[in-house]
Enzyme design. Structure first.
Site, short mmCIF file in Angstrom:
data_model
loop_
_atom_site.label_atom_id
_atom_site.label_comp_id
_atom_site.label_asym_id
_atom_site.label_seq_id
_atom_site.Cartn_x
_atom_site.Cartn_y
_atom_site.Cartn_z
CG ASN A 209 -0.26 -0.04 2.52
OD1 ASN A 209 0.40 0.93 2.88
ND2 ASN A 209 -0.35 -1.16 3.24
CE LYS A 288 9.28 -12.49 -12.96
NZ LYS A 288 9.97 -12.20 -14.19
CE LYS A 336 -11.57 1.61 9.70
NZ LYS A 336 -10.74 2.25 8.70
CE LYS A 340 -9.97 -2.01 13.28
NZ LYS A 340 -8.84 -2.26 12.40
#
Ligand code: CTP
Length: 402
Positions: A209, A288, A336, A340
């Protein structure tokens, strides 16, 4: 807080130089040991004798005069300083500091200094907003220099806007706050996660990311400044970990989880700034993966949610989570925070200009389970990190409410 501290005051040549006298006087009243280094230009605005009388110490201007100290003067001054404050800091000294120029006594001292460095910019509004000055200021902030101000208001050049030096009272208060903050987290153990995890597909590819790790690294730096014993569990980034922070490199979400869970029982605080991959490839190919046909389907399986796991098992630890959102920021972030079970959630809309991945600045809100919310303006990530550390200190009960 300032009693007995060796405070080096650098004075540069701007009209606000006269206010340096009040800074020196206030520091002295707080029993600091004040030493002044001024540029020749500053000496046009305020007499060295004034600062000498107020500091009760010799004032240093020239690089090559008879030494007033027992040692190579600029090195001795730099080494003895508990903190250095440049008041006022002109655009010129800021530029010199940014590139590391050392062509007079003050700039040479500033290059040799290892103690915390404070800068109080003072210049014309347009000079302050020039992209060169802004880039130089950013560069200094990234090197952990503390910026004080500038303030807004009428300027000697006749313009009205930001660029005025902060008032001496505020500058001295900032120094006091800093020395106070250095003790907040003494003896506290803090885990910080940072960076974006990488989930390998094969020996050459991974799913990743856009996280740069900057926010987490800035938090580790701010925690370390506040005296915390800091462990930085970091997915790959291109950043250097702050000194005196224990750096634990990891790659995947599973590796990060193992390191965090292992250290959690001894931790007082966990700050989960990392961007953890929610899924990983079901199979990691040993070779690969070769091109095959016109479609390649990947199967992904969920990673553990590390923060949620900590939220379920916490036993007195303070948990700080992050929420990177692209829409309905506060709604998603609040959801959230409760799901959490965190004590403080830092919410940011990563699509806003000046916020999110890769940016040196961020725009965040702090959310608390009791419904409180603090919206911060766009700031350097290190400034946000220092503010976050203040809130953590309050949650730990080692500091009064902000
Ligand atoms: N987090 C975590 N483990 C995961 C995913 C996220 O510990 N597997 C933590 C992050 O470090 C962050 C917080 O949870 O502190 C929120 O991360 P974010 O990616 O915003 O939320 P997600 O829970 O992944 O939800 P979504 O991707 O659906 O928005």
């Amino acid at each position: 807080m300032l009693e007995g501290k060796f405070i080096l005051v650098g004075v540069t040549g701007g009209i606000a130089a006269y206010k340096a006298a009040e800074v020196v006087s206030r520091l002295r009243k707080l029993r600091a040991d004040v030493h002044v280094v001024m540029t020749k230009e500053a000496a046009h605005f305020i007499a060295p004798l004034t600062l000498q009388s107020l500091s009760a110490n010799p004032v240093h201007v020239e690089m090559f005069t008879e030494p007033k100290l027992w040692n190579v003067e600029h090195i001795a001054l730099a080494e003895r300083a508990d903190a250095v404050v440049v008041v006022p800091a002109t655009a010129n000294i800021i530029a010199k500091m940014a590139v590391g120029l050392a062509d007079d006594l003050l700039s040479t001292v500033l290059l040799a200094v290892r103690s915390p460095l404070f800068v109080a910019p003072a210049m014309n509004h347009w000079m302050y907003h020039h992209s060169a000055t802004q880039e130089n200021l950013r560069c200094l902030t990234e090197r952990s220099v503390h910026m004080i101000g500038p303030a807004e208001g009428f300027q000697a050049c006749g313009t009205d806007g930001d660029g005025r030096m902060s008032e001496p009272e505020e500058i001295v208060a900032e120094l006091e706050r800093f020395f106070q903050s250095q003790t907040w987290l003494k003896g506290k153990r803090v885990l910080v996660t940072a960076g974006g995890t990488q989930e390998p597909l094969d020996p050459v590819r991974y799913i990743g990311n856009r996280s740069s790790g900057r926010m987490g690294y800035a938090i580790a730096q701010a925690l370390q400044e506040a005296g915390a014993e800091t462990v930085l569990i970091s997915a790959p980034t291109s950043l250097h970990p702050p000194s005196q922070v224990l750096h634990v490199p990891v790659m995947t979400a599973l590796e990060m989880r193992d390191e965090v869970i292992k250290r959690f029982p001894e931790a007082d605080v966990v700050v989960k700034a990392a961007a953890v991959a929610d899924y990983r490839p079901a199979v990691q190919s040993e070779q690969k993966i070769k091109k095959q046909g016109d479609k390649l389907q990947l199967e992904l399986i969920p990673n553990p949610d590390i923060l949620a796991e900590l939220g379920r098992s916490k036993n007195g630890q303070i948990l700080v989570g992050f929420a990177a959102e692209t829409e309905e920021l506060i709604k998603h972030a609040q959801e959230k925070m409760h799901r959490k079970n965190v004590d403080l959630l830092v919410a940011n809309d990563v699509t806003k200009p000046g916020a999110g991945f890769g940016s040196p600045t961020n725009i965040v809100s702090f959310l608390f389970p009791d419904g409180r919310r603090i919206d911060l303006p766009q700031q350097e990530k290190l400034e946000i990190a220092r503010r976050l550390v203040r809130e953590i200190a309050v949650l730990l009960g080692v500091k009064e409410e902000n």
